[in-house]
Design an enzyme around this catalytic site. Structure first.
Site: not given
Length: 288
Positions: A33, A57, A84, A135, A149, A153, A184
């Protein structure tokens, strides 16, 4: 190793894309997805019906539940859920807009909670399965400007620490993955709050220069996304499920320093902690 069926959110880039490619290459089925599933069209052409895709979403809870239901209906048993999807934010706490804070919490914290709630009835009914939650080393260690952030987490780690105990009797294993900085698209996709002049000379302002560098915060990270993807996939073959995977030398160092520091602080407060009990109290412990 027998083939498995996987459900992966945020599958069009980063670790999600790397895992999807590897799984398809080795013959597994993947329900992938993404907000833009067309970015997976090359894999769909190559692997045909072994790749099931859906637009998602993850902050849209009603759609998330519908996609989960359709994936299980179409594919039958799904062995592994990989949560993810997510992104990062940067800024001093007062620099963020309300909307930016709510969006970060919706994506990184509330969406994994709702995904877990949606898949658990299916995993229980089929007699078990595995959940892998992305995480971050930032779920244990912190840096200035990462406040919202980190809140997501640390929150998701607390959620899963409890859920691990709840679902173990059903044969469901859960692993939290704590990568460090990897090369990434994560850095380029960060939501960086507009700067306030008051923070220019502070640790937040100094770190901002690194975050806003043209190459992005992750461009020179030590983490190899392919090796991290391989380690995540390999963890599913480990039984019982590892509670955490800390991946990357920077992740190890920062998490080790954070945990060591907290233990030292706790030990320093031991006498004060015990001094606040009733004199006749019996010691109790939280279940762990």
């Amino acid at each position: 190793m027998s083939t498995r069926t996987w459900f992966i959110t945020g599958a069009s880039s980063g670790f999600g894309r790397a895992m999807t490619e590897r799984l398809l290459e080795r013959g597994d089925r993947v329900a992938a997805t993404a907000r833009k599933p067309e970015r997976l069209s090359d894999l769909a052409e190559k692997y045909g019906d072994r790749l099931w895709t859906a637009a998602l979403d993850v902050t849209d809870t009603a759609t998330l539940r519908a996609v989960v239901e359709k994936a299980f209906a179409d594919l039958g048993r799904i062995d592994v859920i990989v949560s993810n999807a997510g992104y990062g934010t940067y800024g001093a706490a007062e620099e963020f807009t309300d909307e930016a804070i709510e969006a970060q919490i919706a994506t990184n914290l509330l969406a994994p909670v709702q995904l877990t709630r949606a898949v658990l009835p299916h995993l229980r009914a089929q007699g078990g399965g595995r959940i892998v939650q992305l995480s971050s080393a930032g779920g244990q260690a912190i840096f200035p400007g990462g406040n919202i952030y980190h809140a997501t987490k640390w929150g998701i780690e607390g959620f899963f620490e409890s859920v691990i105990l709840e679902v173990a009797p059903f044969g469901i294993g859960i692993t939290l993955v704590e990568p460090g900085v990897a090369r990434t698209e994560f850095g380029r996709s960060m939501d960086v709050a507009p700067a306030l002049d008051a923070y220019a000379g502070t640790p937040v302002g100094q770190m901002r220069q690194y975050v806003e560098a043209p190459a992005g915060v992750t461009a020179n990270g030590p983490g190899d996304p392919d090796k991290i993807a391989d380690a995540i996939l390999a963890s599913v073959d480990v039984s019982p499920a590892p509670r955490r995977l800390t991946l990357g030398s920077d992740a190890y160092r920062s998490v080790h320093a954070a945990l060591t520091g907290r233990i030292e602080e706790l030990e320093a407060a031991k006498d004060l902690a015990f001094s606040t009990d009733f004199a006749d109290s019996q010691a109790t412990e939280w279940v762990s």
